[in-house]
Design a protein around this motif. Structure first.
Motif, mmCIF file in Angstrom:
data_model
loop_
_atom_site.group_PDB
_atom_site.id
_atom_site.type_symbol
_atom_site.label_atom_id
_atom_site.label_comp_id
_atom_site.label_asym_id
_atom_site.label_seq_id
_atom_site.Cartn_x
_atom_site.Cartn_y
_atom_site.Cartn_z
ATOM 1 N N GLU A 46 -51.049 14.529 -3.814
ATOM 2 C CA GLU A 46 -51.465 13.134 -4.027
ATOM 3 C C GLU A 46 -52.425 13.025 -5.201
ATOM 4 O OE1 GLU A 46 -52.992 11.591 -0.403
ATOM 5 O OE2 GLU A 46 -50.976 11.177 0.393
ATOM 6 N N SER A 47 -53.418 13.925 -5.225
ATOM 7 C CA SER A 47 -54.396 13.827 -6.309
ATOM 8 C C SER A 47 -53.742 14.154 -7.644
ATOM 9 C CB SER A 47 -55.600 14.755 -6.109
ATOM 10 O OG SER A 47 -55.587 15.349 -4.863
ATOM 11 N N VAL A 48 -52.858 15.156 -7.620
ATOM 12 C CA VAL A 48 -52.178 15.515 -8.865
ATOM 13 C C VAL A 48 -51.373 14.331 -9.389
ATOM 14 C CG1 VAL A 48 -50.304 16.918 -9.784
ATOM 15 C CG2 VAL A 48 -52.157 18.003 -8.539
ATOM 16 N N THR A 49 -50.661 13.678 -8.464
ATOM 17 C CA THR A 49 -49.854 12.517 -8.853
ATOM 18 C C THR A 49 -50.740 11.427 -9.459
ATOM 19 O OG1 THR A 49 -48.453 13.036 -6.984
ATOM 20 C CG2 THR A 49 -48.073 10.919 -8.048
ATOM 21 N N LEU A 50 -51.861 11.191 -8.797
ATOM 22 C CA LEU A 50 -52.774 10.161 -9.269
ATOM 23 C C LEU A 50 -53.262 10.484 -10.684
ATOM 24 C CD1 LEU A 50 -53.747 7.704 -7.585
ATOM 25 C CD2 LEU A 50 -56.004 8.807 -7.609
ATOM 26 N N VAL A 51 -53.658 11.748 -10.853
ATOM 27 C CA VAL A 51 -54.125 12.178 -12.172
ATOM 28 C C VAL A 51 -53.003 12.004 -13.190
ATOM 29 C CG1 VAL A 51 -54.803 14.188 -13.538
ATOM 30 C CG2 VAL A 51 -55.885 13.759 -11.335
ATOM 31 N N TRP A 52 -51.814 12.376 -12.780
ATOM 32 C CA TRP A 52 -50.634 12.264 -13.655
ATOM 33 C C TRP A 52 -50.414 10.820 -14.096
ATOM 34 C CZ3 TRP A 52 -47.685 15.504 -16.276
ATOM 35 C CH2 TRP A 52 -46.489 15.002 -16.821
ATOM 36 N N ILE A 53 -50.465 9.932 -13.114
ATOM 37 C CA ILE A 53 -50.197 8.517 -13.436
ATOM 38 C C ILE A 53 -51.267 7.973 -14.374
ATOM 39 C CG2 ILE A 53 -50.172 6.175 -12.459
ATOM 40 C CD1 ILE A 53 -48.675 7.414 -10.045
ATOM 41 N N SER A 54 -52.552 8.290 -14.077
ATOM 42 C CA SER A 54 -53.594 7.749 -14.953
ATOM 43 C C SER A 54 -53.493 8.354 -16.346
ATOM 44 C CB SER A 54 -54.994 7.941 -14.377
ATOM 45 O OG SER A 54 -55.012 8.910 -13.381
ATOM 46 N N LEU A 55 -53.135 9.622 -16.388
ATOM 47 C CA LEU A 55 -52.977 10.265 -17.682
ATOM 48 C C LEU A 55 -51.852 9.618 -18.478
ATOM 49 C CD1 LEU A 55 -54.014 13.804 -17.214
ATOM 50 C CD2 LEU A 55 -53.125 13.172 -19.460
ATOM 51 N N ILE A 65 -39.658 11.050 -15.874
ATOM 52 C CA ILE A 65 -38.838 12.236 -15.616
ATOM 53 C C ILE A 65 -39.741 13.461 -15.503
ATOM 54 C CG2 ILE A 65 -37.043 13.748 -16.566
ATOM 55 C CD1 ILE A 65 -35.681 11.220 -16.065
ATOM 56 N N GLY A 66 -40.673 13.575 -16.473
ATOM 57 C CA GLY A 66 -41.619 14.704 -16.464
ATOM 58 C C GLY A 66 -42.415 14.711 -15.175
ATOM 59 N N GLY A 67 -42.816 13.542 -14.748
ATOM 60 C CA GLY A 67 -43.593 13.415 -13.516
ATOM 61 C C GLY A 67 -42.825 13.934 -12.319
ATOM 62 N N ILE A 68 -41.552 13.530 -12.253
ATOM 63 C CA ILE A 68 -40.716 13.964 -11.112
ATOM 64 C C ILE A 68 -40.569 15.481 -11.116
ATOM 65 C CG2 ILE A 68 -38.369 13.898 -10.164
ATOM 66 C CD1 ILE A 68 -38.319 10.921 -11.181
ATOM 67 N N ILE A 69 -40.276 16.014 -12.318
ATOM 68 C CA ILE A 69 -40.101 17.473 -12.415
ATOM 69 C C ILE A 69 -41.404 18.181 -12.055
ATOM 70 C CG2 ILE A 69 -39.673 19.368 -14.049
ATOM 71 C CD1 ILE A 69 -37.767 17.396 -15.512
ATOM 72 N N PHE A 70 -42.487 17.692 -12.561
ATOM 73 C CA PHE A 70 -43.803 18.268 -12.307
ATOM 74 C C PHE A 70 -44.117 18.242 -10.800
ATOM 75 C CE2 PHE A 70 -48.485 17.730 -12.076
ATOM 76 C CZ PHE A 70 -48.854 18.905 -12.693
ATOM 77 N N PHE A 71 -43.793 17.096 -10.204
ATOM 78 C CA PHE A 71 -44.025 16.909 -8.770
ATOM 79 C C PHE A 71 -43.236 17.929 -7.959
ATOM 80 C CE2 PHE A 71 -42.833 14.743 -4.790
ATOM 81 C CZ PHE A 71 -44.088 14.420 -4.294
ATOM 82 N N GLU A 72 -41.963 18.064 -8.350
ATOM 83 C CA GLU A 72 -41.080 18.989 -7.624
ATOM 84 C C GLU A 72 -41.576 20.431 -7.778
ATOM 85 O OE1 GLU A 72 -38.625 18.527 -5.539
ATOM 86 O OE2 GLU A 72 -38.885 16.342 -5.723
ATOM 87 N N ILE A 73 -41.947 20.780 -9.011
ATOM 88 C CA ILE A 73 -42.417 22.150 -9.264
ATOM 89 C C ILE A 73 -43.683 22.435 -8.470
ATOM 90 C CG2 ILE A 73 -43.414 23.680 -11.019
ATOM 91 C CD1 ILE A 73 -41.364 22.477 -12.981
ATOM 92 N N THR A 74 -44.607 21.495 -8.472
ATOM 93 C CA THR A 74 -45.858 21.669 -7.723
ATOM 94 C C THR A 74 -45.572 21.889 -6.244
ATOM 95 O OG1 THR A 74 -46.737 20.050 -9.248
ATOM 96 C CG2 THR A 74 -48.170 20.704 -7.439
#
Lengths: 226, 425
Positions: free
Chosen positions: B129-138, B21-30
């Motif tokens: 894309e890079s942010v998402t990748l970083v997010w997922i690995s984190l 959920i946080g990822g989706i919100i973060f993605f949308e905000i970015t």
């Protein structure tokens, strides 16, 4: 024969006294505690003491040693509800001659008294005589009119039990218990005893004895010698 | 599922859910932030286009610049920027890309124009894309960390609980010498659990003890009254002037008293086994003891014309001699008594640490679960007390001997595994 019954349960003591005096023609005193028992044993000379262990003022085991030290020729039969092995072994180690567990048959007690008496006074070398019969309790052999009579172990045991309880009604259960001990617990029928007694009676009759063994219908047997 | 798996699974699931959920919100905000930034840039570009509109467009044709298209139009449009996401072909890369487009109507020199300004979103896409990748690995690292942290914390905090559990598991009410000692924990809940458990066990132990003593004392106290009844009945029986009916009544009293005292003796035996009064042991040869028991039973066996077959090896076991006697006495007695009335068969084997006693009898299996219960009676023998096998069971439990009943080939069979008690030599 003079017997002392040491038993704190009044009714039981009276039954035993009644049985031994009136039915077996013995002289019998009763002590209902250790103190009285000690006093009586010092005053009178008994042939046998029937001793309950659990007494109100002490353990009957203490009395055994005291008596046996002074009078080793007095027979002691322990009668106790506590049939723990330890008690039995302690009692016998202290010098008691036999052990009976409550509840017991009076006829069995009588047989034990006789057996202990014979063992102590005559070192077992007693000859029981009745009419033409002569029984050597040491060799466990029987002669009728000086002729050897072959008996099985059970038949002999039954005959000896009869002879110590002459003219008394003996229940099948008490006979069974006498010859088999704890194994009689498994009795479902007394058929097998019937065949033993039938054989014994036949053997005695064949040797020319009168018919001593009478059946008391539904109850047991009576050895009639009078 | 154990406690650790359950908590780990729960925590991991919740963490995964939150991170998603946080990822989706973060993605949308970015995305939103990037769009705003792009829009601001487009507007500033729009101002510079308008500023130099004269130099840019003087004809009536559509003019294409690098990022700007000016289309002359007849319609008059509002000077109001409209933003659009479009896909355009990028000449340099030879690929379609997403673009942010600003569209605005403009009037210049009495002519109407539509001005479209484009801005490539390629950089933004790469950024997202890079942010998402970083997010997922984190997230992955985080979940892993949570998982292990949970494990460590779990072990620390629940240690006392597992200690309690282990102690409680090893508890056996029949072995009072293994007293339970519960330590206080630094966690209050576990301390109270300990206290509750201790209280409960004390209670159970007292009850158990009382119940045992009640049975023992009762059966002990019953012996004397039974002796009195028996002696009185016997005295009565020796009377000279009794009629048949009276003799019969007395005989009934005697028989019943005998039954009662047998039952009582058995109860006393059971309570003695339960209170561990048979602790001394001896090394004995079972085969020898069985043989002597069979000899004792010979009268019964002969009387009923039973045949008995034995096959026994010397088997030395360490056991209390009295309990072994009781065990074999009851089992063999059963095989002889609960058999055909005439001509039954009994098979006794003692081999490889197994005692097997089989006998003919009723041609129906006995209820396996019930036969060891106290007072279980099979209808064929109303005189038996039904307590023998429960003594057998007690002895087997005492020595942890496995005992199995089965009905095979019309034989009632008891098999006892005594290998645990075996002594070498």
């Amino acid at each position: 024969m003079k017997i002392l019954v040491v038993e704190d349960e009044k009714e039981l003591a009276l039954s035993v006294k009644d049985y031994l005096t009136n039915i077996q023609d013995m002289a019998c005193d009763v002590a209902m505690n250790l103190e009285k028992a000690t006093e009586l044993t010092e005053l009178f000379s008994y042939d046998c003491i029937v001793l309950d262990l659990g007494l109100p003022d002490g353990n009957g085991l203490d009395l055994i040693q005291k008596i046996k030290e002074k009078r080793p020729d007095i027979g002691i039969i322990i009668v106790s509800a506590r049939d723990t092995i330890d008690n039995r072994i302690d009692g016998l180690n202290l010098g008691a001659d036999d052990y009976l567990t409550k509840p017991f048959n009076l006829s069995e007690l009588n047989a034990r008294i006789f057996s202990v008496y014979r063992r102590i006074r005559f070192e077992g070398k007693t000859i029981l005589r009745l009419g033409e019969m002569e029984i050597n309790t040491m060799e466990r052999s029987i002669k009728v009119n000086n002729e050897e009579l072959e008996l099985t172990k059970s038949e002999y045991n039954i005959l000896e039990y009869f002879l110590t309880n002459q003219n008394k009604v003996l229940t099948k259960a008490s006979i069974a218990e006498h010859i088999l001990g704890e194994y009689s617990d498994l009795y479902v029928s007394y058929d097998f005893m019937y065949s033993h007694i039938k054989n014994l009676r036949k053997k005695l009759l064949d040797k020319g004895c009168p018919d001593y063994i009478k059946t008391v219908y539904g109850i047991g047997y009576k050895f009639v010698s009078e | 599922m154990n406690l650790l798996t359950k908590t780990s699974l729960l925590i991991t699931t919740v963490a995964l859910f939150i991170l998603m959920i946080g990822g989706i919100i973060f993605f949308e905000i970015t995305k939103e932030l990037i769009n705003k930034q792009v829009d601001r840039e487009l507007i500033s570009e729009m101002h510079s286009v308008i500023h130099s509109f004269g130099q840019l467009s003087s004809s009536t044709d559509t003019v294409y610049y690098d990022n700007v298209t000016i289309i002359p139009t007849t319609k008059q449009l509002a000077f109001n920027p409209v933003f659009k996401d479009t896909i355009r072909f990028n000449d340099f890369e030879g690929k379609f890309h997403s673009y942010r487009t600003l569209i605005i109507g403009y009037r210049w020199d009495n002519k109407n124009y539509i001005v479209e300004i484009y801005k490539s979103l390629l950089d933004a896409t790469i950024l997202i894309e890079s942010v998402t990748l970083v997010w997922i690995s984190l997230s992955f690292v985080l979940i892993l960390a949570i998982f292990f942290l949970n494990k460590i914390i779990f072990k620390r905090t629940w240690k006392d609980f597992f200690d309690i559990l282990q102690i409680a598991e090893s508890y056996d009410i029949k072995k009072p010498e293994k007293k339970i000692i519960l330590k206080d924990s630094e966690i209050n809940e576990f301390t109270s659990l300990n206290q509750v458990l201790s209280r409960l066990l004390d209670r159970v132990e007292t009850d158990y003890q009382n119940q045992k003593e009640l049975t023992a004392n009762t059966s002990h106290e019953l012996q004397t009254p039974l002796a009195i009844i028996k002696s009185k009945a016997e005295l009565l029986m020796q009377g000279t002037n009794l009629n048949t009916e009276q003799i019969h009544l007395i005989s009934e009293i005697l028989q019943t008293t005998d039954r009662l005292s047998k039952l009582n003796r058995s109860l006393l035996t059971i309570s003695k086994i339960e209170s561990n009064q048979f602790t001394e042991t001896e090394v004995l040869d079972v085969a020898q003891i069985i043989k002597s028991h069979i000899q004792q039973f010979q009268e019964f066996i002969d009387e009923r014309n039973h045949t008995i077959e034995t096959a026994m090896d010397k088997t030395r076991i360490k056991i209390n001699p009295l309990l072994l006697d009781l065990l074999l006495f009851n089992l063999l007695g059963n095989a002889i008594m609960h058999n055909y009335n005439n001509g039954g068969k009994i098979y006794v084997t003692c081999k490889n640490g197994l005692i097997k006693i089989a006998n003919t009898g009723t041609e129906k299996a006995l209820p396996e679960k019930k036969i060891f219960q106290r007072y279980f009676k099979h209808n064929s023998s109303p005189q038996s007390s039904g307590i023998g096998l429960s003594i057998v069971r007690k002895i087997c439990d005492y020595y942890e001997i496995d005992i199995v009943y089965s009905f095979v080939n019309n034989l009632h069979t008891f098999i006892l595994d005594i290998s645990k008690l075996k002594e070498e030599g």
